[in-house]
Design an enzyme around this catalytic site. Structure first.
Site, PDB file in Angstrom:
ATOM      1  CG  HIS A   1     -98.955  57.187 -26.264  1.00  0.00           C
ATOM      2  ND1 HIS A   1     -98.528  57.046 -24.967  1.00  0.00           N
ATOM      3  CD2 HIS A   1    -100.301  57.019 -26.238  1.00  0.00           C
ATOM      4  CE1 HIS A   1     -99.559  56.777 -24.177  1.00  0.00           C
ATOM      5  NE2 HIS A   1    -100.653  56.762 -24.928  1.00  0.00           N
TER       6      HIS A   1
ATOM      7  CB  SER B   1     -77.195  73.685 -43.992  1.00  0.00           C
ATOM      8  OG  SER B   1     -75.903  73.127 -43.979  1.00  0.00           O
TER       9      SER B   1
ATOM     10  CE  LYS C   1     -80.943  70.239 -42.397  1.00  0.00           C
ATOM     11  NZ  LYS C   1     -79.859  69.996 -41.465  1.00  0.00           N
TER      12      LYS C   1
ATOM     13  CD  GLU D   1     -84.186  73.890 -35.102  1.00  0.00           C
ATOM     14  OE1 GLU D   1     -82.983  74.001 -34.812  1.00  0.00           O
ATOM     15  OE2 GLU D   1     -84.582  73.519 -36.224  1.00  0.00           O
TER      16      GLU D   1
END
Ligand code: ARG
Length: 457
Positions: A156, A277, A283, A290
């Protein structure tokens, strides 16, 4: 260009309809397979006395020259041809004249396209297979380097029990091993030659389908000509294997994305596989992972598109089936691209063992082991579970962890608690004491690594 089938028609095909009908811009991928199939077909026609040996030789030489010219770039694919089959045949006839028109005896584009696609896809499957094996090898290397890295195992997405990073990674090796098996199964069913099914009903010529099948490396021939030309199960099956591979890659990607976050900080991806970024200087984004996760949807779409296209098609060939190719090509290419970026991304990933261990120290991850401690001293597990639940609640209230709670306090819950409990619930013990087969314990992890290595060998 005049259509092969123009004889029956009084006027030409509308320009837009011609474009709409054409598949050359995507099926020209199969030009090598198309020529290989034609070479085997011509050899068979001559062997059975359907064409002369001289005709076979002229056709063979013509096809070989066409293949060479295409491979060297001398002969561009003609975008005006309806499809790759028409293109090769027209080019052959253009080069060797009337004899070229004998090639299509005892054959139809319907069995031809089914043949080409099976040949093309079994090769793609072979390449995906070797990429999968390479990835499994990388996983195994990372596992071997991280047998001592203790991290929280989750259920979980809540900290559950300590595991080693090696153990966690090896779970993915097992998934990809199953994927290799699925690919092999799909290829086993795909590898039958439909050539000779002709348009749908077979032919009156004394063909030898087995001869063609053997020459092209098939395991045999399809048994029913109507099935031979209308079956695209092999596309759906390969796409479903691709979808499962992508599902595995996507779960793995999701974990890598999480692990790379500041919140987890378990791993750091190499600069070579991350991006920055345009506005936020701090970043470092895991774009590759992704994208792999994102492209999973696309491959599922290829599968669903194919199944939906086939659903409700009457036997035998229908033009709907021309739509099979873009989906299945996209599916196999996407998987291939994802596998080939994922493996080096994983190989160059840095593992932050100390961060993993810190995360494993918090969150009462050893509560099960504390209950097991009481159980081993004779208390029924359910009772032990209840007592430990009470201890955890008290720790949370008083700001303790299981490691810092004093022994005197433990003994107010049960007389069975003694000073050896702290050793029993240390992270290292929790992992080392997992002795069941397949567990996170060191012997089991070593056995898993040996299993994967033996599989790869
Ligand atoms: N380009 C066609 C396809 O991909 C080849 C088969 C055409 N057959 C036909 N009867 N029109 O399906």
């Amino acid at each position: 260009m005049e259509k092969m089938w123009a004889g029956r028609f009084l006027s030409a095909l509308d320009r837009q309809a011609d474009d709409f009908n054409s598949s050359i811009h995507f099926d020209s991928k199969m030009v090598k397979e198309d020529i290989e199939g034609s070479l085997a077909h011509a050899a068979m026609l001559a062997a059975r006395g359907i064409i002369t040996e001289a005709d076979r030789d002229a056709i063979t030489d013509g096809l070989l020259a066409i293949r060479e010219d295409i491979l060297s770039g001398k002969l561009p694919i003609d975008p005006a041809a309806e499809d790759v089959h028409m293109f090769v045949e027209a080019e052959l006839t253009h080069r060797i004249g009337e004899i070229g028109k004998r090639l299509h005896t005892a054959r139809s584009r319907n069995d031809q396209v089914a043949l080409d696609l099976r040949m093309y896809l079994r090769n793609e499957a072979k390449e995906i297979r070797s990429s999968l094996l390479a990835l499994i090898g990388v996983i195994c290397d990372q596992a071997e380097a991280n047998t001592d890295a203790i991290m929280p195992g989750y259920t979980h997405l809540q900290r559950a029990q300590p595991v080693t990073f090696a153990h966690h990674l090896l779970a993915y090796a097992m998934m990809f091993i199953r994927d290799v098996g699925r690919l092999d199964d799909a290829v086993k069913r795909m590898n039958f030659s439909p050539l000779g099914s002709c348009a749908l009903a077979g032919t009156t010529y004394p063909t030898d389908r087995e001869m063609v099948a053997r020459a092209l490396g098939f395991d045999g021939i399809t048994q029913n000509s109507m099935d031979g030309v209308s079956d695209r199960d092999f596309c759906a099956e390969l796409l479903s294997v691709c979808s499962i591979i992508m599902m595995h890659l996507s779960r793995f990607s999701e974990e890598i994305i999480l692990w790379s976050s500041w919140e987890f900080g378990f791993v750091e991806l190499s600069d070579a596989y991350t991006t920055g970024s345009s506005i936020m200087p701090q970043k470092k984004n895991s774009d590759m992972a992704e994208l792999v996760r994102g492209k999973t949807g696309r491959v599922y779409g290829d599968l669903i598109g194919t199944l939906t296209m086939l659903k409700g098609l009457p036997l035998a060939y229908n033009k709907d089936m021309q739509e099979d190719k873009e989906s299945v090509f996209d599916g196999v290419e996407t998987v291939q691209k994802c596998l080939s970026i994922f493996a080096p991304m994983l190989a160059t990933m840095k593992v932050k063992k100390d961060h993993m261990r810190q995360a494993a120290c918090a969150g009462f991850i050893n509560a099960t082991d504390l209950a097991d401690y009481l159980t081993k001293k004779g208390m029924p597990f359910r009772s032990a579970y209840k007592i430990v639940g009470g201890i955890v609640a008290a720790c949370i209230a008083s700001g303790h962890t299981l490691e810092t709670l004093p022994l005197e306090t433990y003994r107010t819950y049960s007389e069975l608690f003694e000073s050896d409990l702290f050793e029993e619930i240390s992270l290292d013990t929790c992992v080392k004491k997992r002795i069941s087969a397949g567990s996170t314990g060191p012997d089991s992890v070593a056995a898993q690594i040996a299993y994967v290595r033996a599989y790869l060998a």
